[in-house]
Structures are given as C-alpha cells and as structure tokens.
Design an enzyme around this catalytic site. Structure first.
Site: not given
Ligand code: 23J
Ligand code: MN
Length: 258
Positions: A63-64, A71, A75, A77, A81, A209
């Site tokens: 195991w690890n 992220h 992944h 979001d 976030h 986002h």
């Molecule tokens: C944090 C800040 C800016 C960005 C991101 C994360 C991502 O692209 C992400 O992985 O959600 S643009």
């Molecule tokens: Mn992300």
C-alpha cells in the site's frame, strides 16, 4: 422491484453493445498540473509514497500514501472552487447531490480549429452550428470540448510562452450562452483547466470558472479519449472524492456509449 431499463443496461454492457470508455489520464508524479503566476500560491503534483510491499514493513500487503492538489490530472471543479460559487450550500465535493454525478454528454469537436490556433475559443455560434446537426443541447447535460489536447507532449500540452499559456477554451459569450440559454450541468475539457490559457485577460477573467461555478455548475479538466465518443448519446459518470468542503478532486471519468 425490477426495472427493465436497468436490466437492459446490464445485458447491453455485458454483451458490449454499450461500450465503457475511460476518459481519465494516468495519475503519477509526471501528470501535468497548472502553474499560476508566481505571485500566487501553487498546487503540488501527485506523489506516491510506499508504506510497505510484502516486506518487513508489511509482509503480506502492498500500500501507498498518496498526495496531490485537488486540481490534479483528470479532475472535477466544484462550484465552491470559485469566488462566484462559494455560497452554494450544495457546491462542495461532499455536498453535491449524487444524482448530479451521472449525466449525458454533448461532445463538440474543435480539434481541427485548436490544432490551427492554440488560442482557439469556442463560441455560441459554433454550438448553434453543432445543434443544427445534432439537436438542441438539453438542460442538465455536459458540454465536452474536444481539442485532442490530451494527445500532446507535456510541454505542448501546457504550451507556456512569456505571455502565459496558449491553450484553447471557451469565450465569455459561450459561457453566458451555456449557463443562461441552455442550463448545462457543466463544461469539460482536455486541457489542464476549463478556461483558455489566455483567459486571465478576458472580461470577466476565467469565464468558465466565473460563470459556470457562479451558476452552481461543474467543470472537468484534463479529460482524454473524447475522440472515442459520439457527438451525442453518451452518459458520463463523474463522482469526485467526498472530501469534506473540497473544491474539487481527481476522479475516474467513465463514459457509457453505444
Ligand atoms: C486556480 C486558479 C486559476 C485556475 C485554476 C485553479 C484551474 O484552472 C483549475 O484547475 O480549476 S484557471
Ligand atoms: Mn480545476
């Protein structure tokens, strides 16, 4: 109680009439992660630290310990976030209702445009063109932007220049259209993040986002194998880890398709 749809699903999956496609990239220390401008705190790459492997530390077990930023690699979001999505009571990885984690996918192929221009931006005009061929984008479905970016070497995948990264993504008006006019469940990409490399300079900055999460919608980044999906008809399973108050997490993205 038995349900005919589920019985048919099981038999069609067993016979291979329904295919299972893995949209996930391998997760190891070489998996590329996003680098932000140096004034901001950075994420960290995936790490695997062995606890034991059939040795003195554990004679019959392997195991690890794993660690990484939320992220990392393929992944999810979550709305929480982003600052625009921070107040949703169902917007973190542990509070998203599970029925929102299985949904149909619309795949928009802009691989040719992205190969010609690394700063290519998806527009509502392109989506309307797609709809004229495949039908209207239904509420509660995913938009997956196929760029074939997952086929690139790490260097060309991140594609950094002195003025920042050059990678394709959605335009501001595209995100306005998908949130206001189509009510999609989320937006998924093959690139390292859901926004274009140059989106820090858009108005508003980072529209995927800002607008998706501001409307309690999701993102998927670093997807692969989108070229193995039809434009319409696949269903994707996108369950992040149930991290309490998590902003996202690496996950296995599985598509069911004919
Ligand atoms: C944090 C800040 C800016 C960005 C991101 C994360 C991502 O692209 C992400 O992985 O959600 S643009
Ligand atoms: Mn992300």
């Amino acid at each position: 109680m038995t349900n005919e749809t589920l019985i048919n699903l099981a038999s069609e999956m067993a016979s291979g009439t329904i295919r299972v496609v893995d949209l996930t990239v391998p997760l190891n220390e070489d998996t590329p992660i996003i680098g932000l401008p140096p004034e901001f705190a950075q994420s960290s790459a995936f790490k695997l630290e062995q606890i034991s492997q059939f040795d003195d530390k554990g004679p019959a077990w392997y195991w690890n310990i794993i660690s990484c930023g939320e992220h990392t690699g393929t992944h999810f979001d979550a709305p929480g976030h982003w600052i625009t999505g921070k107040d949703y009571s169902d917007g973190c990885t542990d509070t998203i209702p599970p029925q929102k984690l299985v949904a149909p996918a619309n795949v928009i192929d802009v691989s040719k445009e992205s190969a010609e221009d690394p700063d290519f931006l998806l527009t509502s005009a392109k989506l309307l063109e797609w709809e004229s061929e495949h039908g209207k984008i239904e509420p509660g479905t995913w938009i997956l932007m196929r760029t074939d970016w997952s086929k690139r070497s790490v260097e060309d995948f991140l594609n950094y220049a002195e003025d920042g990264p050059h990678t394709p993504g959605p335009s501001v008006e595209c995100m306005e259209f998908l949130t206001q006019e189509r009510d999609v469940i989320g937006f998924g990409v093959e690139t390292v993040g859901t926004d274009a490399g140059q989106a820090f300079a858009f108005e508003p900055a980072f529209p995927a986002h800002t607008l998706m999460h501001g409307n309690n919608k999701f993102g998927l980044a670093s997807l692969t194998n989108l070229d193995q999906l039809p434009p319409k008809g696949a269903i994707i399973v996108t369950a992040p880890l149930k991290i309490v108050n998590g902003s996202g997490s690496p996950l296995r993205v599985i598509a069911l398709t004919s």
